[in-house]
Motif scaffolding. Structure first.
Motif, short mmCIF file in Angstrom:
data_model
loop_
_atom_site.label_atom_id
_atom_site.label_comp_id
_atom_site.label_asym_id
_atom_site.label_seq_id
_atom_site.Cartn_x
_atom_site.Cartn_y
_atom_site.Cartn_z
N CYS A 35 0.84 -1.19 0.00
CA CYS A 35 0.00 0.00 0.00
C CYS A 35 0.88 1.25 0.00
O CYS A 35 1.80 1.36 0.80
CB CYS A 35 -0.90 -0.02 1.22
SG CYS A 35 -1.91 1.46 1.37
N CYS A 38 0.02 3.39 3.58
CA CYS A 38 0.47 2.99 4.91
C CYS A 38 1.62 1.99 4.85
O CYS A 38 2.18 1.65 5.89
CB CYS A 38 -0.71 2.41 5.70
SG CYS A 38 -1.30 0.85 5.06
N CYS A 51 -6.16 -2.46 0.84
CA CYS A 51 -5.50 -2.74 2.11
C CYS A 51 -6.50 -2.60 3.27
O CYS A 51 -7.60 -2.09 3.12
CB CYS A 51 -4.27 -1.85 2.28
SG CYS A 51 -4.43 -0.50 3.42
N ARG A 53 -6.64 -0.70 5.65
CA ARG A 53 -7.04 0.66 6.01
C ARG A 53 -7.74 1.37 4.86
O ARG A 53 -7.97 2.58 4.90
CB ARG A 53 -5.80 1.46 6.43
CG ARG A 53 -5.16 0.92 7.70
CD ARG A 53 -3.92 1.73 8.06
NE ARG A 53 -3.28 1.25 9.29
CZ ARG A 53 -2.42 0.25 9.34
NH1 ARG A 53 -2.09 -0.39 8.24
NH2 ARG A 53 -1.90 -0.14 10.48
N GLY A 55 -6.68 1.63 1.68
CA GLY A 55 -5.84 2.15 0.61
C GLY A 55 -6.03 1.35 -0.67
O GLY A 55 -6.07 0.12 -0.65
ZN ZN Z 1 -2.87 1.01 3.42
#
Ligand code: ZN
Length: 77
Positions: A35, A38, A51, A53, A55
């Motif tokens: 990613c 992050c 990802c 989070r 992304g």
């Molecule tokens: Zn990420």
């Protein structure tokens, strides 16, 4: 992954040769990407991934290639 396309091509290309009827064993490498937001490593399927989070800007690390493990040939006695 395009392993079916590889198998089809192999069948066509091997026709009439010693490899005709051979078994093509293909290993598909799991896709892995990083990613950009992050830095987490993300497992991807096909050419799409996200990802944990959220992304979606991923740099592909591996999985673009196919490895042919072995070709089995049965020779007529
Ligand atoms: Zn990420």
């Amino acid at each position: 992954m395009e392993s079916n396309a590889v198998k089809f091509c192999f069948d066509v290309c091997s026709r009439g040769t010693v490899l005709e009827g051979a078994t093509l064993e293909i290993i598909e490498i799991p896709g892995l990407a990083r990613c950009r937001q992050c830095g987490a490593e993300v497992t991807i399927e096909e050419s799409y991934g996200i990802c944990d989070r959220g992304g979606v800007e991923l740099d592909i690390i591996s999985g673009e290639e196919l490895k042919i493990k072995e070709i089995e040939v049965e020779l007529c006695a």
